[in-house]
Motif scaffolding. Structure first.
Motif, PDB file in Angstrom:
ATOM      1  N   ASP A  90      32.233  38.138  45.106  1.00 30.48           N
ATOM      2  CA  ASP A  90      33.121  38.157  46.276  1.00 30.48           C
ATOM      3  C   ASP A  90      34.457  37.473  45.977  1.00 30.48           C
ATOM      4  O   ASP A  90      35.369  37.509  46.804  1.00 30.48           O
ATOM      5  CB  ASP A  90      32.463  37.453  47.461  1.00 30.48           C
ATOM      6  N   THR A  91      34.553  36.861  44.815  1.00 27.29           N
ATOM      7  CA  THR A  91      35.797  36.206  44.430  1.00 27.29           C
ATOM      8  C   THR A  91      36.936  37.224  44.365  1.00 27.29           C
ATOM      9  O   THR A  91      36.825  38.246  43.689  1.00 27.29           O
ATOM     10  CB  THR A  91      35.640  35.527  43.062  1.00 27.29           C
ATOM     11  N   ALA A  92      38.003  36.945  45.114  1.00 24.27           N
ATOM     12  CA  ALA A  92      39.124  37.881  45.194  1.00 24.27           C
ATOM     13  C   ALA A  92      40.212  37.268  46.068  1.00 24.27           C
ATOM     14  O   ALA A  92      39.987  36.261  46.747  1.00 24.27           O
ATOM     15  CB  ALA A  92      38.684  39.208  45.802  1.00 24.27           C
ATOM     16  N   VAL A  93      41.357  37.914  46.064  1.00 21.72           N
ATOM     17  CA  VAL A  93      42.376  37.636  47.079  1.00 21.72           C
ATOM     18  C   VAL A  93      42.094  38.567  48.252  1.00 21.72           C
ATOM     19  O   VAL A  93      41.975  39.784  48.053  1.00 21.72           O
ATOM     20  CB  VAL A  93      43.793  37.854  46.543  1.00 21.72           C
ATOM     21  N   TYR A  94      41.984  38.006  49.429  1.00 23.31           N
ATOM     22  CA  TYR A  94      41.661  38.774  50.631  1.00 23.31           C
ATOM     23  C   TYR A  94      42.928  38.994  51.449  1.00 23.31           C
ATOM     24  O   TYR A  94      43.684  38.043  51.696  1.00 23.31           O
ATOM     25  CB  TYR A  94      40.603  38.048  51.454  1.00 23.31           C
TER      26      TYR A  94
END
Length: 114
Positions: A90-94
């Motif tokens: 789920d690691t990401a820029v949202y």
């Protein structure tokens, strides 16, 4: 000018939770759909969840059952993304987005450690 400003990103452990919020300017908010996307380096931006003006929701299969999108039309003009049982992937820029006018926020980074 429409502005979308995300907040709430940060570091979480796998299995933990984070809550993202997107504050929207403008009187249009209550009548448009809102969405969350995410992007990791080298990959295309990925749709995560949507909420219609009337409140109906849709989720990507990868987050279904773990993430919840909600909105506050009355007081805050915000759309939130509650993220539970987080995974390292789920690691990401949202990013917050509205297809009405194709406005994007600048994003907030979520990092999930294993």
């Amino acid at each position: 000018q429409v502005q979308l400003v995300e907040s709430g990103g940060g570091l979480a452990q796998a299995g933990g939770s984070l809550r993202l919020s997107c504050a929207a300017s403008g009187s249009f908010f209550a009548i448009v759909a809102m969405e969350w996307y995410r992007q990791t380096p080298g990959k295309q931006r990925e749709w995560v969840a949507s909420i219609a003006a009337g409140g109906s929701t849709k989720y990507a299969d990868s987050v279904k059952g773990r993430f919840t999108i909600s909105r506050d039309n009355a007081a805050k003009n915000t759309v939130d993304l509650q993220m539970n049982r987080l995974k390292p992937e789920d690691t990401a820029v949202y990013y917050c987005h509205t297809p009405a006018g194709n406005y994007w926020g600048k994003g907030t980074l979520v990092t999930v450690s294993s």
